[in-house]
Scaffold this motif. Structure first.
Motif, PDB file in Angstrom:
ATOM      1  N   ALA A 134       2.245   1.653  -3.534  1.00  0.00           N
ATOM      2  CA  ALA A 134       1.235   2.205  -4.441  1.00  0.00           C
ATOM      3  C   ALA A 134       1.098   3.714  -4.227  1.00  0.00           C
ATOM      4  N   TRP A 135       1.098   4.163  -2.989  1.00  0.00           N
ATOM      5  CA  TRP A 135       1.012   5.593  -2.672  1.00  0.00           C
ATOM      6  C   TRP A 135       2.204   6.340  -3.252  1.00  0.00           C
ATOM      7  N   TRP A 155       2.556   9.105   4.475  1.00  0.00           N
ATOM      8  CA  TRP A 155       1.614   8.097   3.989  1.00  0.00           C
ATOM      9  C   TRP A 155       0.673   7.664   5.113  1.00  0.00           C
ATOM     10  N   ARG A 182       0.834  -1.211   0.000  1.00  0.00           N
ATOM     11  CA  ARG A 182       0.000   0.000   0.000  1.00  0.00           C
ATOM     12  C   ARG A 182       0.864   1.254   0.000  1.00  0.00           C
ATOM     13  N   GLY A 228      -0.716   6.353  -6.390  1.00  0.00           N
ATOM     14  CA  GLY A 228      -2.016   5.731  -6.153  1.00  0.00           C
ATOM     15  C   GLY A 228      -2.689   6.328  -4.933  1.00  0.00           C
ATOM     16  N   ARG A 229      -3.955   6.663  -5.072  1.00  0.00           N
ATOM     17  CA  ARG A 229      -4.710   7.220  -3.957  1.00  0.00           C
ATOM     18  C   ARG A 229      -5.969   6.389  -3.739  1.00  0.00           C
ATOM     19  N   ILE A 230      -6.437   6.399  -2.525  1.00  0.00           N
ATOM     20  CA  ILE A 230      -7.607   5.614  -2.139  1.00  0.00           C
ATOM     21  C   ILE A 230      -8.867   6.379  -2.494  1.00  0.00           C
ATOM     22  N   ASP A 231      -9.836   5.680  -3.049  1.00  0.00           N
ATOM     23  CA  ASP A 231     -11.156   6.263  -3.270  1.00  0.00           C
ATOM     24  C   ASP A 231     -11.937   6.043  -1.980  1.00  0.00           C
ATOM     25  N   SER A 264     -13.077  -1.143  -1.001  1.00  0.00           N
ATOM     26  CA  SER A 264     -11.702  -1.238  -1.492  1.00  0.00           C
ATOM     27  C   SER A 264     -10.654  -1.029  -0.399  1.00  0.00           C
ATOM     28  N   TRP A 265     -11.014  -0.389   0.693  1.00  0.00           N
ATOM     29  CA  TRP A 265     -10.016  -0.112   1.732  1.00  0.00           C
ATOM     30  C   TRP A 265     -10.379  -0.636   3.124  1.00  0.00           C
ATOM     31  N   ARG A 316       3.791   5.627  -5.865  1.00  0.00           N
ATOM     32  CA  ARG A 316       3.587   5.715  -7.326  1.00  0.00           C
ATOM     33  C   ARG A 316       2.430   6.643  -7.690  1.00  0.00           C
TER      34      ARG A 316
END
Length: 172
Positions: free
Chosen positions: A37-38, A86, A34, A42-45, A51-52, A40
């Motif tokens: 991904a952040w 993060w 995780r 990537g953000r959480i919806d 999804s989270w 790179r």
């Protein structure tokens, strides 16, 4: 006591009636997918809870629903590390689950007597103390029910909590 020792975190939390507190003292806890991904971009919806939302969040939410107050305090160096940036971002999930979260800049904790290890304290009756390697990877957990140590851990947490900044007001 090894990480897989019983009772598990879920069992400890399920048997908690009033209070669960967590003190975090490190500026990093190793790498994970995780965090990668952040990095790179990537953000959480946050509108897509499925999804989270994780088992951990459900355990916290159930405890809060039963009337357990769950508080987490983090002592952080400033400027904050990438990991803490993060972690601040993903703390939204903890808050949504019902945790109260506060942040204390390390420079404001100099006069506090604090344990060297992160821990959870459940109803002031048992502590789950976390041991980490130098790279932030988790080594093992230790359970403790020594009344003297539990009192020290509770006192340390409350001293941090009193000074710390609520999550909604702390910026990284």
């Amino acid at each position: 006591m090894p990480q897989n020792a019983q009772p598990s975190f879920a069992e400890l939390l399920a048997s908690t009636a009033h209070s669960a507190v967590h003190l975090e003292l490190r500026d990093g806890y190793g790498d994970n997918p995780r965090l990668q991904a952040w990095r790179r971009g990537g953000r959480i919806d946050w509108n897509d809870r499925v999804s989270w939302w994780r088992d951990f969040h459900e355990q916290i939410a159930q405890a809060v629903h039963r009337g357990v107050t769950v508080r987490r305090a983090r002592i952080v160096s400033e400027p904050v590390s990438e990991y803490i940036r993060w972690e601040h971002y993903v703390t939204h999930a903890n808050v949504e689950a019902g945790e109260e979260v506060r942040w204390l800049p390390r420079r404001l904790a100099t006069d506090l007597l604090l344990p060297p290890n992160d821990y959870w304290l459940f109803d002031d009756r048992v502590a789950r103390i976390h041991h980490f390697a130098g790279d932030g990877s988790h080594v093992e957990d230790e359970l403790c029910s020594d009344p003297g140590l539990l009192k020290q851990l509770a006192s340390a947490f409350e001293a941090v909590w009193e000074r710390a900044v609520p999550h909604a007001s702390y910026t990284v």
